[in-house]
Design an enzyme around this catalytic site. Sequence first.
Site, PDB file in Angstrom:
ATOM      1  N   GLU A   1       0.554  -0.580  -0.418  1.00 51.17           N
ATOM      2  CA  GLU A   1       0.253  -0.062  -0.134  1.00 51.17           C
ATOM      3  C   GLU A   1       0.969   1.140   0.379  1.00 51.17           C
ATOM      4  O   GLU A   1       0.061   2.129   0.810  1.00 51.17           O
ATOM      5  CB  GLU A   1      -1.124  -0.195   0.810  1.00 51.17           C
ATOM      6  CG  GLU A   1      -2.055  -1.059   1.411  1.00 51.17           C
ATOM      7  CD  GLU A   1      -2.627  -0.956   0.034  1.00 51.17           C
ATOM      8  OE1 GLU A   1      -2.856   0.007  -0.907  1.00 51.17           O
ATOM      9  OE2 GLU A   1      -3.447  -2.680  -0.102  1.00 51.17           O
TER      10      GLU A   1
HETATM   11  C1  LIG Z   1       3.123  -9.842   0.138  1.00 51.85           C
HETATM   12  C2  LIG Z   1       2.816  -8.755  -0.802  1.00 51.85           C
HETATM   13  C3  LIG Z   1       1.491  -8.402  -1.229  1.00 51.85           C
HETATM   14  C4  LIG Z   1       0.534  -7.453  -2.234  1.00 51.85           C
HETATM   15  N1  LIG Z   1      -0.309  -6.826  -2.290  1.00 51.85           N
HETATM   16  C5  LIG Z   1      -1.052  -6.519  -3.125  1.00 51.85           C
HETATM   17  C6  LIG Z   1      -1.973  -6.802  -3.931  1.00 51.85           C
HETATM   18  O1  LIG Z   1      -3.252  -7.304  -3.583  1.00 51.85           O
HETATM   19  N2  LIG Z   1      -2.367  -5.624  -4.747  1.00 51.85           N
HETATM   20  C7  LIG Z   1      -1.372  -4.850  -5.669  1.00 51.85           C
HETATM   21  O2  LIG Z   1      -1.772  -3.893  -6.457  1.00 51.85           O
HETATM   22  N3  LIG Z   1      -0.352  -4.833  -5.250  1.00 51.85           N
HETATM   23  C8  LIG Z   1       0.128  -5.924  -4.285  1.00 51.85           C
HETATM   24  N4  LIG Z   1       1.593  -5.598  -3.544  1.00 51.85           N
HETATM   25  C9  LIG Z   1       2.879  -4.775  -4.225  1.00 51.85           C
HETATM   26  C10 LIG Z   1       2.625  -3.445  -2.754  1.00 51.85           C
HETATM   27  O3  LIG Z   1       1.818  -2.800  -3.176  1.00 51.85           O
HETATM   28  C11 LIG Z   1       4.464  -2.365  -4.049  1.00 51.85           C
HETATM   29  O4  LIG Z   1       4.490  -4.082  -3.991  1.00 51.85           O
HETATM   30  C12 LIG Z   1       4.821  -1.689  -3.202  1.00 51.85           C
HETATM   31  O5  LIG Z   1       3.863  -0.628  -2.898  1.00 51.85           O
HETATM   32  C13 LIG Z   1       6.009  -1.331  -3.586  1.00 51.85           C
HETATM   33  O6  LIG Z   1       6.046  -1.014  -5.066  1.00 51.85           O
HETATM   34  P1  LIG Z   1       7.298  -2.083  -6.194  1.00 51.85           P
HETATM   35  O7  LIG Z   1       7.002  -3.301  -5.458  1.00 51.85           O
HETATM   36  O8  LIG Z   1       7.034  -1.899  -7.229  1.00 51.85           O
HETATM   37  O9  LIG Z   1       8.442  -1.198  -5.081  1.00 51.85           O
HETATM   38  P2  LIG Z   1       9.653  -0.241  -6.364  1.00 51.85           P
HETATM   39  O10 LIG Z   1       8.277   1.193  -6.625  1.00 51.85           O
HETATM   40  O11 LIG Z   1      10.107  -0.867  -7.055  1.00 51.85           O
HETATM   41  O12 LIG Z   1      10.135   0.435  -5.018  1.00 51.85           O
HETATM   42  C14 LIG Z   1      11.536  -0.133  -4.548  1.00 51.85           C
HETATM   43  C15 LIG Z   1      12.541   0.468  -3.778  1.00 51.85           C
HETATM   44  O13 LIG Z   1      13.234   2.239  -4.219  1.00 51.85           O
HETATM   45  C16 LIG Z   1      12.044   3.309  -3.584  1.00 51.85           C
HETATM   46  N5  LIG Z   1      11.476   3.892  -4.032  1.00 51.85           N
HETATM   47  C17 LIG Z   1      10.923   3.809  -5.484  1.00 51.85           C
HETATM   48  N6  LIG Z   1      10.031   5.429  -6.625  1.00 51.85           N
HETATM   49  C18 LIG Z   1      10.183   6.155  -5.081  1.00 51.85           C
HETATM   50  C19 LIG Z   1      10.032   7.110  -4.829  1.00 51.85           C
HETATM   51  N7  LIG Z   1       9.293   7.952  -6.273  1.00 51.85           N
HETATM   52  N8  LIG Z   1      10.845   7.700  -4.118  1.00 51.85           N
HETATM   53  C20 LIG Z   1      11.193   7.810  -3.460  1.00 51.85           C
HETATM   54  N9  LIG Z   1      11.196   6.020  -2.796  1.00 51.85           N
HETATM   55  C21 LIG Z   1      11.378   5.026  -3.916  1.00 51.85           C
HETATM   56  C22 LIG Z   1      11.125   2.373  -2.899  1.00 51.85           C
HETATM   57  O14 LIG Z   1      10.325   3.321  -1.420  1.00 51.85           O
HETATM   58  C23 LIG Z   1      11.946   0.992  -2.236  1.00 51.85           C
HETATM   59  O15 LIG Z   1      12.316   1.116  -1.008  1.00 51.85           O
HETATM   60  C24 LIG Z   1       1.872  -6.803  -2.622  1.00 51.85           C
HETATM   61  C25 LIG Z   1       3.296  -6.813  -2.149  1.00 51.85           C
HETATM   62  C26 LIG Z   1       3.561  -7.523  -1.827  1.00 51.85           C
HETATM   63  C27 LIG Z   1       4.780  -7.903  -1.448  1.00 51.85           C
END
Ligand SMILES: Cc1cc2nc3c(=O)[nH]c(=O)nc-3n(C[C@H](O)[C@H](O)[C@H](O)COP(=O)(O)OP(=O)(O)OC[C@H]3O[C@@H](n4cnc5c(N)ncnc54)[C@H](O)[C@@H]3O)c2cc1C
Length: 407
Positions: A252
Amino acid sequence: YLVSGQKIYITYGEHDMAKNIVHLVLARTPDAPEGVKGISLFVVPKFLVNADGSLGERNDVHCISIEHKLGIKASPTAVLQFGDHGGATGYLVGEENRGLEYMFVMMNAARFAVGMQGIAVAERAYQKAVQYAKDRVQSRDLAGSPGPVAIIHQPDVKRMLMTMRGYIEASRALAYYAAAAYDAQHASPDEASRKQSQAVYEFLVPIVKGFSTEMSIEVASLGVQVHGGMGFIEETGAAQHYRDARILTIYEGTTAIQANDLIGRKTVRDGGATAKLFSEKIQQTEKDLASSGTADAKAALKQLTAARIAFESAVEFIVANSKTDVKAVYAGSFAYLRLCGLILGAWQMARALLAAQELRAGDPNFYDAKIATARFFAENLLPQSQALATSILESGHSTNALSAEQF
Ligand SMILES: Cc1cc2nc3c(=O)[nH]c(=O)nc-3n(C[C@H](O)[C@H](O)[C@H](O)COP(=O)(O)OP(=O)(O)OC[C@H]3O[C@@H](n4cnc5c(N)ncnc54)[C@H](O)[C@@H]3O)c2cc1C
């Protein structure tokens, strides 16, 4: 519509607890505009539903894998494949291209709820740690004892338990304050007060999400530490809370995303007006602490005032530099979120202290513990605010100093 493609990370995307699963899916229509403006929201059921409500044909959406995870292992995280056999039937929700806006209705509620999840996991970790600290006999009492005593008598174990308890009580109180603002935003008879409550609630959501979940990892880690070696052994269950808490700062929206929201939309956009409103509310509590005059109130007042001044200096820096030195400002975004959580949590604890002094006669044991926890929060945890303000104001350039190649 016929939906095709793959979605990962879908919580409860597949399970056998209900006869049908209704997926809400963000997807693009063929001629949609570029970027987030071209995202629409669809309902895609696992089984299509007949006109009489009975389940019909299997839809073309299939779970192709369940992820192996660090924690929350009872929550299935699915990889879903849509449309490998001609297209999954999807029904548009609302209007085309407004999907992201609709999704944020869910997302804002979910962010608050994940903050509460952090508080809940932390609370359970605390309960378990207290139980263990009372049971485990090891070492003599520092003040002298005929034999070894339960570890709960050691000051450092008390420090860990008080830290856990302080963070939990402050985060919970702040979340309840936010929830009350949400209610007032909808139910207050007066338009101006509805608007102000909305600003208060929106300011607090990234803090409830970000601060409560970051603290839950810290609290669950302390829970492991209180158990000593037994904390590292799965049998006690302490490690499970640590593993379960680890997702909360990620899904989230990561803590960084909450912190960006807190700086950009919640602090800079209104020129710091909502942040200043909190500062005024805290000053009112400072006056109440001063007029109470007890030793506990005076101790809390001293720290609250110092932390409020640190908070004001951070707000001033962020608002003044967000255009001219944006990278330096955002380098301090995490520290700012944490500072806000600490000062606002301490403010709630100070209010609780004052209320507990009034109500003490009704249940001295409970209210004395509340007063002691509020004072501990002010004296032991809140002073981090000074260090956080320093890093917000001073470390923007050193944080950004290395080029990507230098890492
Ligand atoms: C167990 C699990 C359940 C989930 N359930 C759902 C679900 O039901 N539905 C759904 O839609 N999603 C779901 N998710 C997805 C989840 O919401 C995302 O994984 C999460 O929001 C992080 O996005 P990302 O993985 O793309 O990370 P990334 O965006 O790739 O982030 C990687 C790192 O970069 C940093 N970062 C990225 N952009 C910025 C920025 N602009 N400024 C500063 N730092 C930044 C982040 O803070 C993090 O430290 C789930 C994930 C997991 C692991």
